[in-house]
Enzyme design. Structure first.
Site, mmCIF file in Angstrom:
data_model
loop_
_atom_site.group_PDB
_atom_site.id
_atom_site.type_symbol
_atom_site.label_atom_id
_atom_site.label_comp_id
_atom_site.label_asym_id
_atom_site.label_seq_id
_atom_site.Cartn_x
_atom_site.Cartn_y
_atom_site.Cartn_z
ATOM 1 N N GLU A 36 0.841 -1.208 0.000
ATOM 2 C CA GLU A 36 0.000 0.000 0.000
ATOM 3 C C GLU A 36 0.874 1.254 0.000
ATOM 4 O OE1 GLU A 36 -3.667 2.028 2.508
ATOM 5 O OE2 GLU A 36 -3.272 -0.116 2.711
ATOM 6 N N LYS A 83 -8.086 -1.082 11.227
ATOM 7 C CA LYS A 83 -7.356 -1.523 10.037
ATOM 8 C C LYS A 83 -6.160 -0.618 9.805
ATOM 9 C CE LYS A 83 -6.430 -1.598 5.398
ATOM 10 N NZ LYS A 83 -5.717 -0.605 4.585
ATOM 11 N N ASP A 89 3.871 -14.251 12.199
ATOM 12 C CA ASP A 89 2.584 -14.737 11.708
ATOM 13 C C ASP A 89 1.585 -13.578 11.691
ATOM 14 O OD1 ASP A 89 0.134 -15.946 11.256
ATOM 15 O OD2 ASP A 89 0.508 -17.636 12.594
ATOM 16 N N HIS A 114 -2.458 10.318 -0.114
ATOM 17 C CA HIS A 114 -2.619 8.952 -0.588
ATOM 18 C C HIS A 114 -2.720 8.897 -2.108
ATOM 19 C CE1 HIS A 114 -3.893 4.746 -0.493
ATOM 20 N NE2 HIS A 114 -4.812 5.077 -1.370
#
Length: 440
Positions: free
Chosen positions: A75, A251, A267, A364
């Protein structure tokens, strides 16, 4: 002394590596592909590797110590946001660690237990034997100072009784250690008391492996200082009442933590699972960070379980995971927990700060536009021009990028076109020769 990470994003790849080498945080011998033989033994049915960029978010000041955080992510805005937040937080004194615990939890689930209360008391009454079995199952972890710390027993619906074991796995994430200990205990209980075990397995809801970190920010160091404190607080407040927003809020936190976990060979699914389960542990899905206004200052806090490790598994095999840990330069799982929590808090601040000021798209979309420009075929010397062309038209699309490149072909494309068209090539050559003769 100047900071070698100043305008790090403007340096080329080799210059960035040189900065890390100057700090003895880079090893060329680890910057390699592990090879098919290694990968074929790590997973089943291996065919190839899938590449994800690895970058650095520099200058995280945590408890007075600087960390340069490796992050593996696709991202565009994640590393940029983390790096920007780190600069602001450093000017405000850096990150503080308020508390940390480091133990894992495993479960032995017994089924079809008719007299649950009696069985519970039986398990609680054989404490000495259970600790003895844990040591027999995994003597090495106990010799190193880890192993079983405590256990408790709970009666569950549908005739289940569960033994919860708290285990110190030292610097390993410890899944294999935990499962080995649990299975040995379960086997003994089954044979001795003629009961059935449904399963013996670790839990990724690591409520005994939690870190709490905080920052204190002066609104004067931020844009829109007259109202930014209240805006950031309200952004948190709204996330605490709306699970739709809370999911995106969390998130954003995991954008950073997951990128660090992937880089260091941890992990990522276990970390994500534990974080979101912890966010829901009250019965309501809540944000993992909290932003308050205290005496005119902005206080941000994160509290998150992190079932991670610095040894064991594939992280001891994969060269890039070793390289990431060298760059980060942490010496224990607890230290990595601290860094990961602070990164999550920084990532959350970066997102909320952008959302409550300029909007998330300003930074962004410029980074997203870079990917579009490259996809359209822009060369290095064209990328910025293509980005600006799309931004000026407020249309970040492949067609817009291609339209610019069609109107403004690169020199190499022009030369390629000429050489592909012999008639044009000969005509240009003839004109050039005529011009040269005219000068004599």
């Amino acid at each position: 002394m100047s900071n070698p990470f100043t305008q790090f994003y403007k340096k080329n790849v080799n210059e960035r590596k040189d900065v890390l080498k100057s700090l003895t945080l880079f090893d060329e011998a680890l910057d390699i592909h592990a090879g098919d033989h290694t990968f074929n033994h790590i997973i089943e049915n291996y065919i190839t590797t899938y590449e994800v960029p690895l970058g650095i978010a520099p200058d995280f000041l945590i408890e007075g110590q600087k960390y340069h955080i490796p992050m593996a992510t696709e991202e565009p805005s994640v590393i940029a946001g983390a790096a920007h937040a780190a600069k602001i937080i450093e000017r405000n004194g850096g990150f503080k660690i308020e508390s940390i615990s480091r133990e894992m939890i495993g479960q032995i689930i017994f089924k079809n237990i008719k007299d649950q209360e009696t069985f519970k008391n039986t398990l609680l009454g054989i404490e000495t034997k259970i600790f003895e079995l844990a040591k027999i199952a995994h003597p090495q972890i106990h010799e190193l100072g880890g192993g079983l710390r405590s256990y408790r027993v709970e009666i569950k619906e549908h005739n289940f009784v569960t033994l919860y074991a708290t285990i110190d796995t030292l610097d390993a994430m410890g899944a294999n250690t935990i499962n080995t200990i649990l299975e040995r205990i379960a086997k003994y209980v089954e044979s001795t008391y003629q009961v059935e075990t449904l399963m013996s397995i670790l839990s990724n809801l690591a409520v005994s492996s939690v870190v709490k970190a905080s920052v204190l920010l002066d609104p004067k160091t931020l844009k829109f200082s007259d109202k930014i404190a209240e805006s950031i607080h309200q952004a948190y407040l709204y996330a605490s009442i709306d699970p739709y927003r809370a999911a995106t809020h969390n998130k954003g936190i995991m954008n950073g933590i997951t990128a660090l976990m992937l880089a260091t060979g941890n992990d990522t699914r276990a970390i994500e699972s534990g974080a979101h389960a912890y966010a829901s542990i009250t019965g309501k899905y809540l944000p993992l960070t909290k932003w308050e206004v205290i005496d005119g200052m902005i206080k941000g806090t994160i509290e998150i379980p992190l079932a991670l490790g610095t040894v064991g598994g594939s992280m001891g095999v994969l060269p890039k995971a070793k390289l990431a840990r060298k760059i980060l330069n942490v010496s224990s799982a607890k230290e990595l927990m601290k860094v990961a929590a602070c990164l999550g808090l920084a990532q959350n601040f970066a997102a909320i700060y952008a959302l409550t000021t300029d909007g998330i798209n300003k930074g962004h979309m410029r980074l997203h536009a870079r990917n579009i420009a490259i996809s359209a075929g822009a060369k290095d010397d064209q990328i910025e021009a293509v980005i600006q062309y799309m931004i000026d038209r407020n249309t970040i699309t492949l067609d817009t990028a291609k339209a610019y490149l069609t109107k403004n072909p690169s020199l190499w494309r022009i030369l390629f076109f000429i050489f592909q068209n012999q008639d044009i090539f000969h005509e240009i050559t003839s004109l050039h020769l005529t011009y040269c003769l005219s000068l004599q």
